[in-house]
Design an enzyme around this catalytic site. Structure first.
Site, short mmCIF file in Angstrom:
data_model
loop_
_atom_site.label_atom_id
_atom_site.label_comp_id
_atom_site.label_asym_id
_atom_site.label_seq_id
_atom_site.Cartn_x
_atom_site.Cartn_y
_atom_site.Cartn_z
CG ASP A 189 6.01 0.64 1.60
OD1 ASP A 189 5.01 0.07 1.13
OD2 ASP A 189 7.15 0.56 1.11
CE1 TYR A 197 7.89 -4.45 -2.07
CE2 TYR A 197 9.79 -3.05 -2.49
CZ TYR A 197 8.45 -3.19 -2.22
OH TYR A 197 7.65 -2.08 -2.10
CG HIS A 214 0.61 2.37 0.43
ND1 HIS A 214 0.72 1.51 1.50
CD2 HIS A 214 1.88 2.54 -0.03
CE1 HIS A 214 1.98 1.17 1.68
NE2 HIS A 214 2.72 1.80 0.77
#
Length: 288
Positions: free
Chosen positions: A103, A208, A267
């Site tokens: 990730d 992010y 995930h």
């Protein structure tokens, strides 16, 4: 788990990193977690890696877990530099490194491998798009990654999640999970405690918000240095958004890529099927 050593490393003024180490093997595996997780993401694979003869280092990168949460520095080149200082200056680890990232940790691992090309023997990347690649640009507009835009909304995301950290994290995990029991109540407690701490969600969101800078940095590094030449293992979840694209994506930035889909996963690969992850990882490292 194997006996673990916890520590805090002074990286720079205003930043201390928490880390976990286990084992004393000659080869070192560095495990870089994703969002919204901490080093705990790897708790099911640390002991088998130690038993296979590796030394394991699993840090909380800046802003996560028990690490400090500065106001800035969440671009992945900076985060990778933090990890390098932890490994080389604080822990005094010598020799080539196996770097594994999932990730957000995938993005940090790639930045590390580009910045310290002669220090990485193997790179393992798991289930996330890499800023600066065509695959990332395609996925960024996919409704299934709505959180990219939400996390990018400075102050709004913090305001809406404040006081609802557990509900948000539980939803975040469940919609990306093939097995709801893989991250159980005890795991959720650990992550909720970590991300309910002052500044923790803000720090997570800043990772992010740095994606545009990361994309520019990655394109610049690729143009300057060329593709990675170390062996790369790209692992995707069987039913994840980006899983089937990991191989294509890494071929954009690396020459020697082995791509695999990890069965029984979405995930959260290290929790959903740690056994399959270990088989793939140890087989890959056996190529050295």
């Amino acid at each position: 788990m194997s006996d673990l050593t916890h520590g805090m490393a002074d990286i720079e003024p205003g930043l201390r990193l928490h880390y976990v180490t286990a084992g004393d093997g000659e080869r070192t595996v560095v495990l870089l977690h994703g969002f919204p997780q901490t080093w705990w993401e790897w708790h099911r694979v640390i002991t088998p890696l130690v038993e296979a003869g590796f030394r394991v280092v699993a840090p909380d990168y800046r802003g996560a877990g028990h690490s400090w949460k500065p106001a800035d520095g969440y671009d992945k080149e900076t985060v990778a530099r933090d990890i390098h200082r932890l490994l080389r200056d604080h822990l005094g680890i010598e020799g080539p490194l196996v770097v594994v990232g999932h990730d957000i940790g995938l993005m940090v691992a790639y930045a590390f491998a580009q910045a310290y090309r002669d220090e990485v023997s193997h790179l393992v990347v798991m289930d996330a798009p890499l800023p600066g690649t065509e695959v990332f640009d395609r996925l960024r507009s996919d409704p299934r990654v709505w959180h990219f835009a939400f996390h990018g909304a400075r102050d709004v995301a913090e305001m809406l999640v404040a006081g609802r950290e557990r509900q948000y994290l539980q939803t975040f995990f469940n919609v990306r999970n093939s097995d709801p029991s893989a991250i159980g109540p005890a795991d959720l407690d650990i992550y909720t405690e970590a991300y309910s701490a002052p500044g923790a969600m803000r720090a997570g969101f800043e990772l992010y918000r740095a994606f545009d800078q990361d994309a520019e940095d990655n394109r610049t590094a690729l143009k300057r240095n060329g593709k990675l030449t170390v062996p790369v293992l790209a692992l995707g979840g069987a039913v994840s958004t980006s899983g089937s694209l990991l191989g294509e994506m890494m071929h954009e930035v690396a020459e020697d890529v082995t791509a695999q889909i990890v069965p029984g996963t979405a995930h959260w690969i290290a929790e959903e099927n740690p056994q399959a992850l270990l088989v793939a990882l140890l087989d890959f490292l056996g190529r050295a």
